[in-house]
Every structure is written in structure tokens, then in C-alpha cells.
Scaffold this motif. Sequence first.
Motif, PDB file in Angstrom:
ATOM      1  N   ALA A  23     -47.988  16.064  -3.018  1.00  0.00           N
ATOM      2  CA  ALA A  23     -46.631  15.564  -3.258  1.00  0.00           C
ATOM      3  C   ALA A  23     -45.640  16.714  -3.405  1.00  0.00           C
ATOM      4  CB  ALA A  23     -46.602  14.682  -4.505  1.00  0.00           C
ATOM      5  N   GLU A  24     -46.027  17.753  -4.114  1.00  0.00           N
ATOM      6  CA  GLU A  24     -45.149  18.915  -4.281  1.00  0.00           C
ATOM      7  C   GLU A  24     -44.882  19.580  -2.938  1.00  0.00           C
ATOM      8  OE1 GLU A  24     -46.802  21.559  -7.173  1.00  0.00           O
ATOM      9  OE2 GLU A  24     -46.591  20.108  -8.792  1.00  0.00           O
ATOM     10  N   ASP A  96     -47.269   9.865  -6.525  1.00  0.00           N
ATOM     11  CA  ASP A  96     -47.482   8.801  -5.537  1.00  0.00           C
ATOM     12  C   ASP A  96     -46.165   8.250  -5.009  1.00  0.00           C
ATOM     13  OD1 ASP A  96     -47.027   7.500  -8.022  1.00  0.00           O
ATOM     14  OD2 ASP A  96     -48.047   5.696  -7.317  1.00  0.00           O
ATOM     15  N   GLU A  97     -45.128   8.281  -5.841  1.00  0.00           N
ATOM     16  CA  GLU A  97     -43.795   7.853  -5.394  1.00  0.00           C
ATOM     17  C   GLU A  97     -43.277   8.795  -4.299  1.00  0.00           C
ATOM     18  OE1 GLU A  97     -39.433   6.943  -7.435  1.00  0.00           O
ATOM     19  OE2 GLU A  97     -40.971   7.988  -8.588  1.00  0.00           O
ATOM     20  N   ILE A  98     -43.489  10.085  -4.487  1.00  0.00           N
ATOM     21  CA  ILE A  98     -43.068  11.077  -3.493  1.00  0.00           C
ATOM     22  C   ILE A  98     -43.845  10.871  -2.201  1.00  0.00           C
ATOM     23  CG2 ILE A  98     -43.040  13.539  -2.924  1.00  0.00           C
ATOM     24  CD1 ILE A  98     -42.662  14.017  -6.012  1.00  0.00           C
ATOM     25  N   GLU A  99     -45.144  10.683  -2.329  1.00  0.00           N
ATOM     26  CA  GLU A  99     -45.992  10.529  -1.146  1.00  0.00           C
ATOM     27  C   GLU A  99     -45.685   9.246  -0.368  1.00  0.00           C
ATOM     28  OE1 GLU A  99     -50.004  10.930  -2.556  1.00  0.00           O
ATOM     29  OE2 GLU A  99     -49.683  13.009  -3.153  1.00  0.00           O
ATOM     30  N   ARG A 100     -45.354   8.168  -1.076  1.00  0.00           N
ATOM     31  CA  ARG A 100     -45.097   6.889  -0.411  1.00  0.00           C
ATOM     32  C   ARG A 100     -43.655   6.728   0.054  1.00  0.00           C
ATOM     33  NH1 ARG A 100     -45.058   3.032  -3.843  1.00  0.00           N
ATOM     34  NH2 ARG A 100     -45.557   4.169  -5.698  1.00  0.00           N
ATOM     35  N   ASN A 101     -42.728   7.410  -0.606  1.00  0.00           N
ATOM     36  CA  ASN A 101     -41.328   7.114  -0.372  1.00  0.00           C
ATOM     37  C   ASN A 101     -40.449   8.368  -0.458  1.00  0.00           C
ATOM     38  OD1 ASN A 101     -39.211   5.472   0.175  1.00  0.00           O
ATOM     39  ND2 ASN A 101     -39.394   4.229  -1.676  1.00  0.00           N
ATOM     40  N   LEU A 102     -40.799   9.384   0.291  1.00  0.00           N
ATOM     41  CA  LEU A 102     -40.098  10.667   0.241  1.00  0.00           C
ATOM     42  C   LEU A 102     -38.610  10.531   0.570  1.00  0.00           C
ATOM     43  CD1 LEU A 102     -40.241  13.728  -0.137  1.00  0.00           C
ATOM     44  CD2 LEU A 102     -40.880  13.913   2.271  1.00  0.00           C
ATOM     45  N   VAL A 103     -38.268   9.683   1.507  1.00  0.00           N
ATOM     46  CA  VAL A 103     -36.862   9.526   1.910  1.00  0.00           C
ATOM     47  C   VAL A 103     -36.019   9.046   0.728  1.00  0.00           C
ATOM     48  CG1 VAL A 103     -35.284   8.228   3.377  1.00  0.00           C
ATOM     49  CG2 VAL A 103     -37.375   9.178   4.341  1.00  0.00           C
ATOM     50  N   ASP A 104     -36.502   8.048  -0.004  1.00  0.00           N
ATOM     51  CA  ASP A 104     -35.738   7.549  -1.149  1.00  0.00           C
ATOM     52  C   ASP A 104     -35.702   8.559  -2.290  1.00  0.00           C
ATOM     53  OD1 ASP A 104     -34.897   5.216   0.040  1.00  0.00           O
ATOM     54  OD2 ASP A 104     -36.534   4.003  -0.775  1.00  0.00           O
ATOM     55  N   VAL A 105     -36.784   9.296  -2.492  1.00  0.00           N
ATOM     56  CA  VAL A 105     -36.790  10.351  -3.514  1.00  0.00           C
ATOM     57  C   VAL A 105     -35.708  11.383  -3.181  1.00  0.00           C
ATOM     58  CG1 VAL A 105     -38.123  12.297  -4.432  1.00  0.00           C
ATOM     59  CG2 VAL A 105     -39.186  10.042  -4.234  1.00  0.00           C
ATOM     60  N   CYS A 106     -35.651  11.796  -1.937  1.00  0.00           N
ATOM     61  CA  CYS A 106     -34.621  12.765  -1.518  1.00  0.00           C
ATOM     62  C   CYS A 106     -33.224  12.181  -1.656  1.00  0.00           C
ATOM     63  CB  CYS A 106     -34.871  13.225  -0.088  1.00  0.00           C
ATOM     64  SG  CYS A 106     -36.296  14.319   0.050  1.00  0.00           S
TER      65      CYS A 106
END
Length: 118
Positions: A23-24, A96-106
Motif C-alpha cells: 500500500a505504501e 487495504d483502502e489504499i490498495e482497493r481504492n487508490l484514486v479516491d485516497v488520492c
Amino acid sequence: MRQPVPPHHRNFARSMRADSKAAESMLWQSLKNRQLAGFKFKRQVPLDGYILDFVCFEARLIVEADGGQHAESVRDAKRDRHFRDAGFRVLRFWNDEIERNLVDVCRVILLELKNTGE
């Protein structure tokens, strides 16, 4: 102003950069080289006795990628309070949030970057 960093903190941060979690690494690919609206991020930065996953000093924004060991962590709450008292904003995302939904995290990070309190 640069602060002196104890050698063991510098070495630990260096080893964390070399052995980062998936994820990082994914998030770093989106933040490095001013890819997010031109904001400069650094990763695994030792500061005030802590090691920050990602920090944008220009926007005073810290971004943390957390695994399960961080759930309801008293140490993390104390750390976040320390940096908020120093004028930083802190965002935390589960790995897991980063891995599943990187676009929304960004997208969340970008909104926070643009919300500099001007």
C-alpha cells in the motif's frame, strides 16, 4: 529549519523505505515527483522522534498508511495530537483502502492539499 536526527532514526527510516508495504509503495507512486498537483512529498521522514510515512512540508500535511496494528492505537493518537499542535494536518488511511481504492485516497489527499486555510 532542519532538526538533527538521531542516527538510529535515520537508519530505521532508510530501512522502512527499502522494505515498504504494498500500500505504501502504491501511494508513493502517486505522490512522488510532484505528481499530485505539484505538491512535493517525502516519505519515511524522521521528525520529532517519529517516522512519518509521507509528508508535504509546504502544505503541512502528513499522510499515514496504516495496517491493523494501528487500530485504536493510543500511541498514534498521541503522535497525531503532537503534530496537530505543531501546525500539521494528519490523514490516515488503512492499507487495504489504499490498495482497493487508490484514486479516491488520492482525491481526499488532493482536497486536503488545496484546503490550506488560506
